[in-house]
Scaffold this motif. Structure first.
Motif, PDB file in Angstrom:
ATOM      1  N   ALA A  43      48.561  35.140  43.010  1.00 49.46           N
ATOM      2  CA  ALA A  43      48.344  35.350  44.449  1.00 49.46           C
ATOM      3  C   ALA A  43      46.901  35.766  44.713  1.00 49.46           C
ATOM      4  N   GLY A  44      46.358  36.633  43.856  1.00 43.06           N
ATOM      5  CA  GLY A  44      44.967  37.061  44.010  1.00 43.06           C
ATOM      6  C   GLY A  44      43.993  35.910  43.851  1.00 43.06           C
ATOM      7  N   LYS A  45      44.284  35.000  42.917  1.00 42.56           N
ATOM      8  CA  LYS A  45      43.425  33.834  42.743  1.00 42.56           C
ATOM      9  C   LYS A  45      43.455  32.939  43.971  1.00 42.56           C
ATOM     10  N   LYS A  46      44.635  32.807  44.585  1.00 39.25           N
ATOM     11  CA  LYS A  46      44.727  31.997  45.804  1.00 39.25           C
ATOM     12  C   LYS A  46      43.907  32.628  46.928  1.00 39.25           C
ATOM     13  N   ILE A  47      44.012  33.945  47.056  1.00 42.81           N
ATOM     14  CA  ILE A  47      43.214  34.634  48.082  1.00 42.81           C
ATOM     15  C   ILE A  47      41.725  34.409  47.824  1.00 42.81           C
ATOM     16  N   LYS A  48      41.338  34.493  46.557  1.00 39.97           N
ATOM     17  CA  LYS A  48      39.931  34.274  46.195  1.00 39.97           C
ATOM     18  C   LYS A  48      39.489  32.870  46.564  1.00 39.97           C
ATOM     19  N   ASP A  49      40.285  31.871  46.199  1.00 37.60           N
ATOM     20  CA  ASP A  49      39.908  30.481  46.467  1.00 37.60           C
ATOM     21  C   ASP A  49      39.899  30.173  47.958  1.00 37.60           C
ATOM     22  N   LEU A  50      40.912  30.672  48.683  1.00 36.10           N
ATOM     23  CA  LEU A  50      40.996  30.385  50.115  1.00 36.10           C
ATOM     24  C   LEU A  50      39.824  30.974  50.883  1.00 36.10           C
ATOM     25  N   ASN A  51      39.348  32.117  50.437  1.00 35.32           N
ATOM     26  CA  ASN A  51      38.321  32.840  51.203  1.00 35.32           C
ATOM     27  C   ASN A  51      36.947  32.799  50.559  1.00 35.32           C
ATOM     28  N   GLY A  52      36.826  32.140  49.387  1.00 37.93           N
ATOM     29  CA  GLY A  52      35.526  32.054  48.727  1.00 37.93           C
ATOM     30  C   GLY A  52      35.014  33.400  48.261  1.00 37.93           C
ATOM     31  N   LEU A  53      35.917  34.267  47.778  1.00 32.50           N
ATOM     32  CA  LEU A  53      35.511  35.594  47.325  1.00 32.50           C
ATOM     33  C   LEU A  53      34.833  35.498  45.957  1.00 32.50           C
ATOM     34  N   ASN A  54      34.024  36.489  45.632  1.00 31.85           N
ATOM     35  CA  ASN A  54      33.391  36.545  44.318  1.00 31.85           C
ATOM     36  C   ASN A  54      34.139  37.466  43.365  1.00 31.85           C
ATOM     37  N   TYR A  55      35.363  37.816  43.719  1.00 33.88           N
ATOM     38  CA  TYR A  55      36.213  38.634  42.860  1.00 33.88           C
ATOM     39  C   TYR A  55      37.658  38.228  43.110  1.00 33.88           C
ATOM     40  N   THR A  56      38.543  38.640  42.213  1.00 34.97           N
ATOM     41  CA  THR A  56      39.966  38.321  42.357  1.00 34.97           C
ATOM     42  C   THR A  56      40.730  39.602  42.694  1.00 34.97           C
ATOM     43  N   PRO A  57      41.248  39.739  43.921  1.00 37.87           N
ATOM     44  CA  PRO A  57      42.020  40.945  44.260  1.00 37.87           C
ATOM     45  C   PRO A  57      43.371  40.931  43.554  1.00 37.87           C
ATOM     46  N   ILE A  58      43.741  42.053  42.967  1.00 35.63           N
ATOM     47  CA  ILE A  58      45.007  42.148  42.239  1.00 35.63           C
ATOM     48  C   ILE A  58      45.908  43.227  42.825  1.00 35.63           C
ATOM     49  N   LEU A  59      45.368  44.411  43.028  1.00 38.28           N
ATOM     50  CA  LEU A  59      46.175  45.543  43.475  1.00 38.28           C
ATOM     51  C   LEU A  59      45.837  45.909  44.909  1.00 38.28           C
ATOM     52  N   SER A  60      46.852  46.282  45.663  1.00 39.35           N
ATOM     53  CA  SER A  60      46.600  46.862  46.978  1.00 39.35           C
ATOM     54  C   SER A  60      46.105  48.285  46.790  1.00 39.35           C
ATOM     55  N   LYS A  61      45.591  48.857  47.855  1.00 39.75           N
ATOM     56  CA  LYS A  61      45.099  50.235  47.757  1.00 39.75           C
ATOM     57  C   LYS A  61      46.221  51.175  47.359  1.00 39.75           C
ATOM     58  N   ASP A  62      47.403  50.951  47.888  1.00 42.41           N
ATOM     59  CA  ASP A  62      48.541  51.811  47.550  1.00 42.41           C
ATOM     60  C   ASP A  62      48.920  51.650  46.077  1.00 42.41           C
ATOM     61  N   ASP A  63      48.962  50.411  45.595  1.00 41.89           N
ATOM     62  CA  ASP A  63      49.268  50.173  44.177  1.00 41.89           C
ATOM     63  C   ASP A  63      48.244  50.862  43.281  1.00 41.89           C
ATOM     64  N   ALA A  64      46.961  50.676  43.607  1.00 41.91           N
ATOM     65  CA  ALA A  64      45.895  51.241  42.778  1.00 41.91           C
ATOM     66  C   ALA A  64      45.919  52.760  42.795  1.00 41.91           C
ATOM     67  N   ASP A  65      46.135  53.345  43.977  1.00 45.18           N
ATOM     68  CA  ASP A  65      46.164  54.812  44.072  1.00 45.18           C
ATOM     69  C   ASP A  65      47.272  55.396  43.206  1.00 45.18           C
ATOM     70  N   LYS A  66      48.439  54.769  43.231  1.00 39.64           N
ATOM     71  CA  LYS A  66      49.550  55.269  42.416  1.00 39.64           C
ATOM     72  C   LYS A  66      49.229  55.168  40.926  1.00 39.64           C
ATOM     73  N   MET A  67      48.646  54.047  40.517  1.00 40.05           N
ATOM     74  CA  MET A  67      48.357  53.853  39.097  1.00 40.05           C
ATOM     75  C   MET A  67      47.227  54.772  38.645  1.00 40.05           C
ATOM     76  N   ILE A  68      46.190  54.922  39.464  1.00 38.45           N
ATOM     77  CA  ILE A  68      45.077  55.808  39.107  1.00 38.45           C
ATOM     78  C   ILE A  68      45.563  57.241  38.998  1.00 38.45           C
ATOM     79  N   GLN A  69      46.420  57.652  39.919  1.00 39.41           N
ATOM     80  CA  GLN A  69      46.974  59.008  39.866  1.00 39.41           C
ATOM     81  C   GLN A  69      47.798  59.203  38.599  1.00 39.41           C
ATOM     82  N   ALA A  70      48.557  58.159  38.210  1.00 37.21           N
ATOM     83  CA  ALA A  70      49.370  58.272  36.998  1.00 37.21           C
ATOM     84  C   ALA A  70      48.503  58.358  35.749  1.00 37.21           C
ATOM     85  N   ILE A  71      47.352  57.668  35.753  1.00 39.37           N
ATOM     86  CA  ILE A  71      46.465  57.673  34.582  1.00 39.37           C
ATOM     87  C   ILE A  71      45.656  58.954  34.508  1.00 39.37           C
ATOM     88  N   GLU A  72      45.025  59.334  35.623  1.00 42.53           N
ATOM     89  CA  GLU A  72      44.122  60.481  35.604  1.00 42.53           C
ATOM     90  C   GLU A  72      44.855  61.816  35.696  1.00 42.53           C
TER      91      GLU A  72
END
Length: 822
Positions: free
Chosen positions: A469-498
């Motif tokens: 899905a992130g690759k499709k978003i990248k291709d559709l919008n011509g992004l220079n990165y591939t989005p994978i995690l939403s802010k909520d997903d990332a915040d939960k994972m970062i909190q679990a790691i740190e």
């Protein structure tokens, strides 16, 4: 005992020498024999005495143990009985406490059963006192709870009684005395710690509130018109507020308490003054609504238009707010249906013109919402400006040409706001996943991810689908990165790691590496880095050694200057120090050159500097905490922080990430720039005004064969072929000039080079990936008949080679190939 006497006598004898001398017999031996005969009897008597003594001790101990066990059981049972007694006030308190009397009697009875042994009595008395104290304290807690419950029950009865007095009273002076009693009771209970003062005060206020509700209800019920009575009370309370509380739009002058027409009203007014304005309003609304219902439709009809007007205003405001928020949200079908129902319900009670305006606004909202749904799905960074230009010309069927209606203004504003939102949310610092999910971006299906070790291990994480899905978003919008995690997903994972210890975090990251495919984890780690995960954790993900990963995470909160303190200057500065040793390390120099060459400019340099700083800090950490030599510490840190193999050669200047076979990759890259292979690609000749001499296909191809460079792409998962113009690298384009000559590591390490070299058809990177990345097969090594490895000449070694056209070089290559395959 008589002592025998011996006398010596001498006489002449004719006996021969050596004859035995006769003497008197000794009685000592006989005595010893007699004593030996008596020894068994003596031992038996001693054993009998010892057994008697042991039996006595055992009997005494049994008596003591039985007495203590009986005491423990009796004290526990009596404690439980007395804790339920209605006479709990006399159990531990008073002149003759029940507990003290009964435990004293029990102690005396059990003491007699112990016996007269002094030691046993001492043990019994001591342990009985301990048992008695334990049970007495437990009993005290039970009784205190009984007392507390009784106090609360008494208070509840008192509050209920006063509430009844308030509800049925007529004289505030009488009620004041009752309220004063409650206040005093509240203060006393707080003083003796029978309740928290704030909680007791809330109970007191609730009593007044409930009593006042009942009094106001009784007052309204007894009045000729309950609605008028409530209105009188409302005006009286309103007019008691400061005169500047109301604006100039009020319709009548305040008349204060004079609005009350009875002593009952004055009584209720006095009660309501004890309440907050918010509770006054809530009470008037509740009781007034009930009275309006009871008094029938006549008054309700008179007030319905006013209430409908208020509701109409609120509903119109809601429609406007929904329209303003359309760029960031889409209204559900349920919300639209509810708005339609609400509008239909008030239309009969409002003016026709206002009703028609509300219906028009609702229809505009529905159409704008439909436009937003379609626009949200289709709009991307590539086409949003075109949509804005489209709506700037107006909407077909709405007015004339251009924007000349309110609806067209709203549509254009929605498109402009959406452009701002999509630009912000699809930025690296935005939340592209959440935006795509909320707007249902076309062809993009955002499903939940579960990044626990269990889910990853069992293949239930959903990460692969999210990456797609992130690759499709990248291709559709011509992004220079591939989005994978939403802010909520990332915040939960970062909190679990740190949020865990360094060793636990390192173990979690290692498990994730173990179960995720190389490219999946690369996408995930990069996404976490963009979302704010500390660089030490990100780097630890690429370290195989769990101990080193934990050491790196440990340095996260350590200051470099603090690590230097206490170390000799020979280890902290100069050519022998950690910093200079790291800078001069060949591995670091090669890695830095390849990394910067293949990165995306300033971002790569910034990331390289971060990695270098981490390596320096980790090296100092090893020098200080593990007493390692500077060279060993620096080498260990650099090898850990800078993973992957560095390939530096005539056509290579790149880093192969860990997990890929660098030998296969290197051989594949060398094969791809061979003339007979490179010719199969539709290469766009170099076109740069600075290098006009290279604007020729044959010259460009030969330049790539001689000194073209494979360099890492911006994401690090592949390489791009570049022209090398005296240190300036220009990407090679193929086809229509919109696509770089780019190949992925996962394809290069699985390349069938034999099939690739035998191919005669035109190729694209996509065709190479699909047709030749099917399993690694190395190309044959070319040797002469004497066993000498052929090294292909360069232009500098064979003048004139660069002047050959492509067809000539192709024939030469084919001839060589046929010769060596004989």
């Amino acid at each position: 005992m008589r002592i025998p006497v011996y006398r010596a006598e001498g006489r002449v004898s004719t006996d021969m020498p050596g004859r035995p001398i006769r003497a008197r017999r000794s009685v000592g031996r006989e005595a010893e024999q007699e004593l030996a005969k008596a020894a068994p009897a003596k031992a038996a008597l001693a054993a009998i005495g010892e057994y008697a003594e042991t039996r006595y001790k055992m009997e005494t101990k049994n008596n003591l143990d039985n007495a203590l066990l009986d005491a423990q059981e009796a004290l526990r049972e009596r404690r439980e009985e007395l804790s339920k007694s209605d006479l709990y006030g006399s159990v531990l308190d008073g002149d003759d406490p029940i507990w003290t009397r009964e435990t004293g009697k029990l102690q005396r009875e059990l003491s007699d059963r112990v016996g007269s042994d002094r030691y046993a009595q001492q043990q019994f008395q001591s342990q009985f006192r301990q048992l008695e104290i334990q049970n007495r304290f437990a009993l005290r807690g039970d009784i205190d709870r009984r007392v507390e419950v009784a106090s609360l029950q008494n208070r509840e009865r008192k509050l209920t009684d006063v509430e009844n007095q308030i509800a049925g009273g007529q004289d505030l002076s009488v009620i004041s005395m009752a309220l004063q009693g409650v206040v005093n009771d509240t203060q006393k209970m707080a003083q003796i710690k029978a309740g928290d003062l704030s909680s007791l005060t809330k109970q007191q206020y609730a009593m007044i509130y409930n009593g006042t509700v009942r009094a106001l209800t009784n007052y309204a019920d007894s009045a000729t018109s309950g609605v008028l009575a409530i209105d009188e009370m409302r005006r009286a309370l309103r007019d008691s507020l400061p005169s500047d509380f109301y604006g100039p739009e009020k319709e009548e002058k305040p008349v204060g308490e004079e609005a009350l027409s009875s002593s009952g009203g004055a009584y209720v007014y006095g009660l309501m003054k004890m309440l907050s304005p918010e509770d006054q309003a809530k009470m008037l609304k509740a009781v007034g609504g009930l009275q309006t219902f009871f008094e029938g439709p006549t008054i309700a009809e008179q007030k319905a238009q006013d209430l409908s007007e208020i509701y109409r205003s609120e509903l119109s405001s809601s429609i406007s707010v929904y329209a303003d928020n359309l760029p960031t949200q889409t209204l559900s079908e349920e919300t639209i249906i509810k708005l339609e129902t609400d509008v239909a319900s008030i239309l009969p009670n409002i003016e026709p013109e206002k009703g028609a305006k509300m219906v028009e606004d609702l229809n505009d909202l529905k159409q704008l919402n439909s436009l937003k749904i379609g626009l949200g799905r289709e709009a991307t960074l590539k086409n949003i400006d075109a949509y804005v230009d489209f709506y700037a010309k107006g909407v077909q069927g709405r007015g004339g040409e251009g924007i000349d209606t309110k609806f067209e203004e709203k549509a254009l504003k929605m498109a402009v706001d959406l452009r701002d939102a999509i630009t912000t949310q699809l930025d690296v610092k935005g939340d592209a996943i959440a935006f795509a999910q909320a707007n249902k971006m076309d062809t993009v299906n955002i499903e939940p991810v579960d990044l626990s070790i269990e889910a990853i291990n069992t293949g239930q994480s959903g990460l692969e689908k999210r990456i797609e899905a992130g690759k499709k978003i990248k291709d559709l919008n011509g992004l220079n990165y591939t989005p994978i995690l939403s802010k909520d997903d990332a915040d939960k994972m970062i909190q679990a790691i740190e949020g865990v210890e360094a060793s636990d975090a390192a173990a979690y990251l290692q498990q994730m590496k173990l179960f995720l495919a190389p490219m999946d984890r690369a996408f995930l780690f990069e996404s976490l880095r963009r979302k704010g995960l500390s660089k030490e954790y990100v780097q630890a993900m690429y370290i195989d050694d769990l101990k080193i990963a934990g050491d790196l995470i440990t340095t996260k909160d350590l200051d470099l200057e603090e690590l230097k303190k206490g170390l000799p200057s020979i280890k902290t500065s100069g050519s022998t120090g950690v910093t200079q040793t790291l800078n001069n390390l060949p591995l670091f120099e090669d890695y830095a050159a390849a990394y910067v060459a293949g990165g995306d400019g300033a971002a790569s340099i910034k990331l390289l500097n971060e990695q270098r700083d981490m390596a320096e800090k980790l090296a100092f950490y090893y020098v200080k905490t593990q007493d390692m030599e500077v060279g060993d510490a620096v080498e260990k840190a650099v090898e850990s922080i800078f993973p992957g193999d560095v390939l530096v050669g005539r056509n290579e200047n790149l880093i192969v990430p860990k997990g890929f076979k660098s030998e296969n990759v290197s051989t594949a890259l060398q094969t791809l720039v061979k003339p007979n292979v490179l010719d199969q690609f539709d290469i766009v000749p170099l076109s740069d005004p600075r290098y006009e001499g290279f604007q020729n296909l044959a010259v460009s191809q030969q330049a790539l064969i001689n000194n073209g460079k494979w360099i890492n792409n911006g994401t690090g998962d592949g390489v791009i072929l570049h022209y090398n113009l005296e240190g300036t690298f220009i990407p090679v384009l193929i086809g229509d000039g919109t696509q770089a000559f780019e190949l992925m590591f996962k394809d290069l390490e699985n390349m069938d080079l034999l099939a690739l070299m035998a191919n005669k058809e035109k190729l694209t990177p996509k065709q190479v990936r699909e047709n030749f990345a099917i399993g690694y097969k190395s190309r044959p090594t070319q040797y002469t008949g004497t066993g000498t490895l052929i090294v292909e000449p360069t232009q500098t070694e064979m003048p004139g080679l660069g002047d050959l056209d492509a067809e000539a070089k192709k024939r030469i290559d084919e001839a060589q190939q046929q010769y060596f395959q004989q």
